[in-house]
Every structure is written in C-alpha cells, then in structure tokens.
Design an enzyme around this catalytic site. Structure first.
Site, PDB file in Angstrom:
ATOM      1  CG  HIS A  97      11.358 -79.013-103.563  1.00  0.00           C
ATOM      2  ND1 HIS A  97      10.489 -77.975-103.286  1.00  0.00           N
ATOM      3  CD2 HIS A  97      10.701 -80.149-103.233  1.00  0.00           C
ATOM      4  CE1 HIS A  97       9.364 -78.466-102.804  1.00  0.00           C
ATOM      5  NE2 HIS A  97       9.459 -79.785-102.758  1.00  0.00           N
ATOM      6  CG  ASP A 107       8.021 -75.100-102.133  1.00  0.00           C
ATOM      7  OD1 ASP A 107       7.260 -74.449-102.878  1.00  0.00           O
ATOM      8  OD2 ASP A 107       7.627 -76.054-101.428  1.00  0.00           O
ATOM      9  CE  LYS A 108      14.745 -74.421 -99.526  1.00  0.00           C
ATOM     10  NZ  LYS A 108      15.155 -73.208 -98.857  1.00  0.00           N
ATOM     11  CD  GLU A 123       7.255 -63.377-100.058  1.00  0.00           C
ATOM     12  OE1 GLU A 123       7.541 -64.580-100.228  1.00  0.00           O
ATOM     13  OE2 GLU A 123       7.449 -62.787 -98.985  1.00  0.00           O
ATOM     14  CD  GLU A 139       5.726 -55.419-100.343  1.00  0.00           C
ATOM     15  OE1 GLU A 139       6.350 -56.033 -99.458  1.00  0.00           O
ATOM     16  OE2 GLU A 139       4.812 -55.932-101.001  1.00  0.00           O
ATOM     17  CE  LYS A 180       9.752 -83.521-100.337  1.00  0.00           C
ATOM     18  NZ  LYS A 180       8.275 -83.452-100.131  1.00  0.00           N
ATOM     19  CG  PHE A 239      10.399 -87.949-109.430  1.00  0.00           C
ATOM     20  CD1 PHE A 239       9.810 -86.827-110.018  1.00  0.00           C
ATOM     21  CD2 PHE A 239      11.035 -87.780-108.212  1.00  0.00           C
ATOM     22  CE1 PHE A 239       9.864 -85.578-109.416  1.00  0.00           C
ATOM     23  CE2 PHE A 239      11.096 -86.532-107.589  1.00  0.00           C
ATOM     24  CZ  PHE A 239      10.511 -85.436-108.193  1.00  0.00           C
ATOM     25  CG  ASP A 279       3.990 -79.174-106.227  1.00  0.00           C
ATOM     26  OD1 ASP A 279       2.968 -78.472-106.391  1.00  0.00           O
ATOM     27  OD2 ASP A 279       4.340 -79.604-105.113  1.00  0.00           O
ATOM     28  CB  ALA A 280       2.947 -74.173-108.006  1.00  0.00           C
ATOM     29  NE  ARG A 307       4.824 -74.013-101.300  1.00  0.00           N
ATOM     30  CZ  ARG A 307       3.983 -74.452-102.233  1.00  0.00           C
ATOM     31  NH1 ARG A 307       2.678 -74.417-102.022  1.00  0.00           N
ATOM     32  NH2 ARG A 307       4.438 -74.930-103.362  1.00  0.00           N
ATOM     33  CE  LYS A 308       9.368 -78.384 -99.142  1.00  0.00           C
ATOM     34  NZ  LYS A 308       8.012 -77.849 -99.301  1.00  0.00           N
ATOM     35  CE  LYS A 360      10.157 -62.644 -94.864  1.00  0.00           C
ATOM     36  NZ  LYS A 360       9.624 -63.303 -93.653  1.00  0.00           N
ATOM     37  CE  LYS A 362      11.863 -56.362 -95.162  1.00  0.00           C
ATOM     38  NZ  LYS A 362      12.495 -55.258 -95.916  1.00  0.00           N
ATOM     39  CG  ASP A 396      10.134 -62.912 -90.117  1.00  0.00           C
ATOM     40  OD1 ASP A 396       9.843 -63.071 -88.921  1.00  0.00           O
ATOM     41  OD2 ASP A 396       9.286 -62.638 -90.997  1.00  0.00           O
TER      42      ASP A 396
END
Length: 406
Positions: free
Chosen positions: A17, A19-20, A45, A58, A177, A251, A259-260, A265-266, A286, A290, A292
């Site tokens: 995917h 995003d992955k 990122e 960074e 998916k 597909f 798709d970008a 995003r997941k 990260k 961090k 997060d």
C-alpha cells in the site's frame, strides 16, 4: 453499561500500500542511522507517488550528518536503503520501479532548539521529544492479546504477501487492503458477517462482463476465499457471511502509481484497528526518544502484561507528556469493567515497576537498536518478540512483578 453483543470492523493494508511503502522507507532510514549511532535523532517523512520518492525531515547522527554536512558516501547509502526497501516489497512496475524512480533527499539537521530541551545534560534528565498523549491496549480476544478484527485483517494480508513472494500466488501484486467485520456475543467474537479484500493483480485477473478474463477472475476469487477459510477460525465463515473480492472490479494500477503515499497515514492499522483511542501521533520515521513511538510501545507493554497476568480481560492505558519534560504528566488505566483489581491501584503501581521517562522506556525495552522497519507493515502490536530485541514491547515478562505489586 457496555454492550455485550455487536458488530465491529477493522481494516489492514499490505506492505505494498502506498502509505505503507512510505512508512517502511522512513523506518529503513531510522534503522540505518540507529545502526551507526544508537543515540541518533531521526524524524523522517516520506512521500511516494508515480516514479518518485521524496524524503524530508530532521536528523542528527554521528559519522553521517555533522555540523550541517553529510559524511562522504552517506547520501548514496541512504538512497541505496530506500531502493532496497522498495525492491524487497516487490515494485518493478512501469509506474513505480525500485531502480527507476526519481529520488529526492531533503533531510537536514535537527533544530538546536529541540535538542536543548530533549537531550540529557548535567542534572537534567532526557526530556520527551514532543508533547502528546499515547494509548496502549490489550484484550483477551486472541492469543496475541489483540482485537480479533484487526488480528485477522493483518493475517489475511500477511498470508497473501507470503504467497506472492514465494510464487504460490503469482497473479498478486503488492498493493492490497483487507477488512473484517465480526459479530460479538457476550463480548466474544463468534462469526464473520463481512469480509473484504481488494488486491492489485496481474493483467486480466478481473471480469466485468465485457473486459478481462472470467477464468482468471475466478482463480483470484477462489484463492482469496481459501485464504479467508485458512485464516479465520473454523465456523466463523457461514452462508450468511458477505464476501467482497475486488468489489470495484479491475485493480491493475496500484501502489504509489495509483495513489500517493505518506508516512503516518495508517495509524489505526498500525495500532488497534479502532478498538482503542489513539493520541494521533504516528510511529514510523521516528527514533525512540520521540514519545509518539516509545510511549505507545510502553503502554502496549503494560496493558498486555496486565491482561496476561489475569488482572483484566481488557485494558487501556494512557500516558501524557510535555516536550522537554522527562516524567509523564499523567497515567490513566481503564479495565472496561473486566478487572479483578482497581484501576487506581494499577495507576499507583505501574510507575514503580517501569520508569516512564523517555530514557527509562528506551532502557527497559531496549529501543536504541535498528529494529523498526519490520514494524512498518502488518501492525506494531500483536507480533512475536525477536531475539535481537525487536518487538520487545510484546513480552509478558512483567506478569509476576505486577501480581506481586497489587
């Protein structure tokens, strides 16, 4: 009063995917730098789209990026790591090919203003890399103490990816998916009411009544149905289960060409499939200073050990932090009415068992290692701990201490 009978749904996405793909590239950079400097600082990122990968963020890393300058060969090593990641996933398509996409590296040095608040110095303990709230969750629905809907969504795509890589399902392409809806009775999952897979496929493995190849489309559908039956428990799939395989039809164009993709995003796929609150911070790209990332890992670790110890059937834990401040501002435990002990007793005991500062978390879980790219597909939780320290937050080695403390 909590409902005991209901339908619940979770989704997963494959390693291919878009995003992955971005998440795995970002964590490849984390691993690359931590492998050179365990105290490296990384916030990477990634953007992916048709024949393009862009890095931004960074860093601070001994021997790689010092005083605003790249070490000789460092930029080339970064690009090689990015291309190797895409190659491993399996993209060799005209719209996205590991050896042909254009690459931009826009990483630069970490802000001194962040570093001054985060770094340990003198009598000052290492502070949190950002403010925020982090949640951990565990439930006895599955052997890995994960929500069943997400657990099976991940397992379906892991199986399909393994078959694609082995050649057992050569008609599959990397992007996919899944979605699983389960019926719960008395808070226990008992059957599947709906199953969905959308998977990128080789040419002609679809049929819309006019175009495509009906026989090939049947091969694809029958294969996905077999995966459903292999992954889900016996009896979960019934004649009333609604099943969709590639419900939009064709597909063939997928991944970053279709798709970008962007890092982070997941976050629901990465965590608990919607069964738990989420603080909003992504993990991939990260380093473990961090919170997060590291605080989300320690809250999962604590929640899992509470359930594994038999102190509750479900557990949610929240921690909160302020940037540059070491100690958490709050700790919250919710046993969802399933506990054999009080939440307040756990809130008092947990900080005595594990120091919940960024450095305390990193030390307890051994997080300053290149162990992160493997987390960036098929979930950060519900995985088996690795011998090299990967998925250390999935250990249940705190059970005895918890029982003794309560």
């Amino acid at each position: 009063m909590a409902r005991s009978s209901f339908l619940f749904t979770s989704e997963s996405v494959s390693e291919g995917h878009p995003d992955k793909v971005a998440d795995q590239i970002s964590d490849a950079i984390v691993d690359l730098f931590l492998g050179k400097d365990p105290e490296a600082r990384i916030a990477c990122e990634t953007l992916t789209t048709t024949q393009l990968v862009v890095l931004a963020g960074e860093i601070r890393c001994k021997g790689v990026y010092v005083d605003g300058e790249w070490a000789p060969g460092a930029r080339e090593e970064i690009e090689a790591a990015v291309r190797a990641t895409v190659k491993r996933i399996g993209y060799e398509q005209s719209g996205f090919h590991w050896n042909e996409f254009r690459f931009e590296n826009n990483l630069h040095g970490q802000s001194d203003h962040i570093a001054q608040g985060v770094d340990e110095s003198g009598n000052k303990d290492e502070g949190a890399g950002d403010q925020g709230i982090m949640f951990g969750y565990a439930t006895d629905e599955t052997p890995d103490l994960m929500p069943a809907t997400l657990y099976y969504s991940h397992k379906i795509l892991e199986r399909m990816a393994a078959d694609r890589h082995s050649g057992a399902a050569p008609f599959l392409e990397p992007d996919a998916k899944s979605q699983v809806t389960l019926a719960y009775e008395n808070e226990v999952p008992v059957r599947a009411t709906a199953l969905v897979v959308s998977t990128q496929h080789a040419p002609d493995y679809f049929f819309d009544g006019t175009h495509g190849d009906a026989a090939k489309a049947k091969v694809l559908r029958d294969y996905v149905l077999s995966v459903f039956h292999d992954v889900l428990p016996a009896g979960f799939i019934t004649e009333d289960t609604v099943i969709h395989v590639n419900p939009t039809g064709r597909f063939e164009i997928g991944g970053p060409d279709g798709d970008a993709g962007l890092t982070g995003r997941k976050i629901i796929v990465d965590t608990y499939g919607g069964a738990s609150p989420h603080g909003g911070g992504a993990f991939s790209g990260k380093d473990p200073t961090k919170v997060d990332r590291s605080a989300a890992y320690i809250t999962r670790y604590l929640a899992k050990n509470i359930v594994a110890a038999g102190l509750a059937r479900r557990c949610t834990i929240q921690l909160s932090y302020a940037i540059g401040v070491a100690e958490p501002l709050s700790i919250y435990v919710d046993l969802h009415g399933t506990g054999t002990v009080s939440e307040s007793a756990l809130e008092a005991a947990l900080p005595k068992l594990v120091r919940l500062t960024p450095k305390g978390i990193r030390t307890h879980l051994g997080l300053n290692k290149p162990i992160y790219q493997r987390t960036a597909a098929y979930g950060h939780f519900g995985r088996q701990p690795d011998a090299d320290g990967g998925f250390s937050w999935e250990k249940t080695d705190l059970v005895d201490a918890l029982k003794a403390a309560i």
